[in-house]
Design an enzyme around this catalytic site. Structure first.
Site, PDB file in Angstrom:
ATOM      1  N   GLN A   1      -3.665   9.454   8.718  1.00  0.00           N
ATOM      2  CA  GLN A   1      -2.778  10.589   8.511  1.00  0.00           C
ATOM      3  C   GLN A   1      -3.512  11.672   7.730  1.00  0.00           C
ATOM      4  OE1 GLN A   1      -1.881   7.545   7.143  1.00  0.00           O
ATOM      5  NE2 GLN A   1      -1.487   7.798   4.958  1.00  0.00           N
TER       6      GLN A   1
ATOM      7  N   GLY B   1       0.820  -1.208   0.000  1.00  0.00           N
ATOM      8  CA  GLY B   1       0.000   0.000   0.000  1.00  0.00           C
ATOM      9  C   GLY B   1       0.849   1.250   0.000  1.00  0.00           C
TER      10      GLY B   1
ATOM     11  N   ILE C   1      -1.503   6.025  -4.436  1.00  0.00           N
ATOM     12  CA  ILE C   1      -1.492   6.743  -3.168  1.00  0.00           C
ATOM     13  C   ILE C   1      -1.865   5.741  -2.087  1.00  0.00           C
ATOM     14  CG2 ILE C   1      -1.895   9.074  -4.032  1.00  0.00           C
ATOM     15  CD1 ILE C   1      -4.829   8.784  -3.526  1.00  0.00           C
ATOM     16  N   ASP C   2      -1.426   6.008  -0.903  1.00  0.00           N
ATOM     17  CA  ASP C   2      -1.572   5.076   0.202  1.00  0.00           C
ATOM     18  C   ASP C   2      -3.032   4.847   0.581  1.00  0.00           C
ATOM     19  OD1 ASP C   2      -0.346   3.608   2.518  1.00  0.00           O
ATOM     20  OD2 ASP C   2      -1.450   5.140   3.626  1.00  0.00           O
ATOM     21  N   LYS C   3      -3.293   3.734   1.196  1.00  0.00           N
ATOM     22  CA  LYS C   3      -4.640   3.382   1.651  1.00  0.00           C
ATOM     23  C   LYS C   3      -5.289   4.522   2.434  1.00  0.00           C
ATOM     24  CE  LYS C   3      -6.893   0.397   5.055  1.00  0.00           C
ATOM     25  NZ  LYS C   3      -6.695  -0.684   6.057  1.00  0.00           N
TER      26      LYS C   3
END
Length: 351
Positions: free
Chosen positions: A307, A13, A160-162
């Site tokens: 985040q 991820g 893009i990250d989870k």
């Protein structure tokens, strides 16, 4: 969850685009090889590869001879090493189409732009074989040759990250995929992120430069190596949007695209992303010791359980028309609510 499994899921991820090219095929010509167009050579050597597909890969700079990109009409010679590289590593993952809602920001015959919700994994991998954006796209775009069970990343040219929200472009044709992948690799795309970070960022704007690589102390994190001994060159430009006392809202522009680039760079300069558990942002890093303040921050964490990072804008050249395409999207509700909550706290504090 074990640390090893957690690391595998983190690798699958990845947040920011690695922009690496991975070798998929390698051929070494014989000592007696006669000169022959490379596209003809590869059609004869590669199963299920059309000449048109090979020519598109060559146009995108993805076919190399002894490490140098060549065009489809290049004539191979004896004792040359031919490699075909792509923007993702080879895998054996079957893509199962799933009817999952996706937020389509723009779509035409060649590509679509997704406004990804936080919490959605982009592509299948260890621990996430279903429920991903790729599974949803395979259903939405069923029937297109690019979206089949044999392609591990159909249409994907970046990630893009989870737990990062925001814009993601997806190719719908092989030609579009090769063209877009090259733009990301050559760093000609434009990407802006909005982040909420801990602390009062002193400079109104600045640039963070430092190689990024896997941490030598914590393999679940990426670290910054300013001397360049480890990792890969990375540059992030930031600009303060609003100061909110113990946190700051900033805009980040990526000049490069390394794994967790914004998260690692902002932590490196002392401004970890708000509630970034991977990098320690889920601790109260700035503020007071008052119980009321601690409860306020915990409430913010519950409101924004990830985040505080959003891919707000994306720009690239359309692979078919050559037109400059620019897209932007509003911050998601969890971020706007948290920012408003901080505004209220600061206002009441200053009264």
């Amino acid at each position: 969850m074990s640390e090893e499994k957690d690391l595998r899921e983190e690798v699958e991820g990845l947040e920011e685009e690695q922009n690496e090219m991975y070798e998929h095929f390698r051929f070494v010509t014989d000592a007696g090889q006669k000169q022959l167009r490379i596209d003809k050579f590869l059609v004869n050597r590669m199963e299920n590869a059309s000449r048109n597909k090979i020519q598109e890969a060559a146009s995108a700079g993805n076919i190399l001879v002894d490490g140098v990109a060549v065009k489809a009409n290049y004539k191979i010679k004896a004792n040359e090493t031919i490699t075909i590289v792509m923007e993702y590593p080879r895998r054996e993952i079957e893509i199962i189409p799933e009817d999952i809602p996706i937020n389509i920001h723009y779509e035409d015959d060649y590509l679509l732009v997704i406004n990804k919700d936080p919490g959605m994994v982009v592509h299948p991998g260890h621990g996430n074989y279903s429920g991903t954006l790729v599974n949803a796209l395979a259903h939405h775009l069923k029937g297109l040759p690019l979206f089949n069970a044999e392609d591990p990343r159909p249409g994907l040219v970046h990630r893009i990250d989870k737990d990062t929200s925001g814009l993601l472009v997806v190719a719908k044709t092989e030609q579009a995929k090769s063209h877009l992948a090259r733009q990301f690799f050559d760093k000609t795309t434009e990407r802006k992120y909005i982040a909420l970070v801990w602390g009062d960022v002193q400079e109104d704007e600045g640039t963070v430069t430092g190689h990024i690589g896997r941490s030598l102390k914590n393999r679940l994190q990426m670290s910054v190596f300013p001397d360049g001994e480890f990792g890969k060159h990375a540059v992030t430009h930031y600009k303060v949007i609003e100061r909110l006392g113990y946190v700051t809202m900033v805009q980040c522009v990526l000049e490069t695209g390394r794994t967790h680039q914004i998260r690692a760079h902002m932590k490196y300069i002392g401004h970890t992303l708000f509630n970034d558990a991977r990098y320690g942002g889920n601790e109260i890093l700035k503020g007071t010791t008052f119980t009321k303040y601690k409860q306020f921050v915990q409430n913010c964490f519950k409101m924004l359980p990830r985040q505080a990072l959003h891919a707000k804008s994306l720009g690239f050249i359309h692979p078919h028309t050559g037109e400059k395409m620019s897209f932007t999207t509003e911050l998601p509700k969890d971020m706007t609510d948290t920012i408003e909550k901080w505004k209220g706290y600061i206002a009441s504090r200053d009264e």
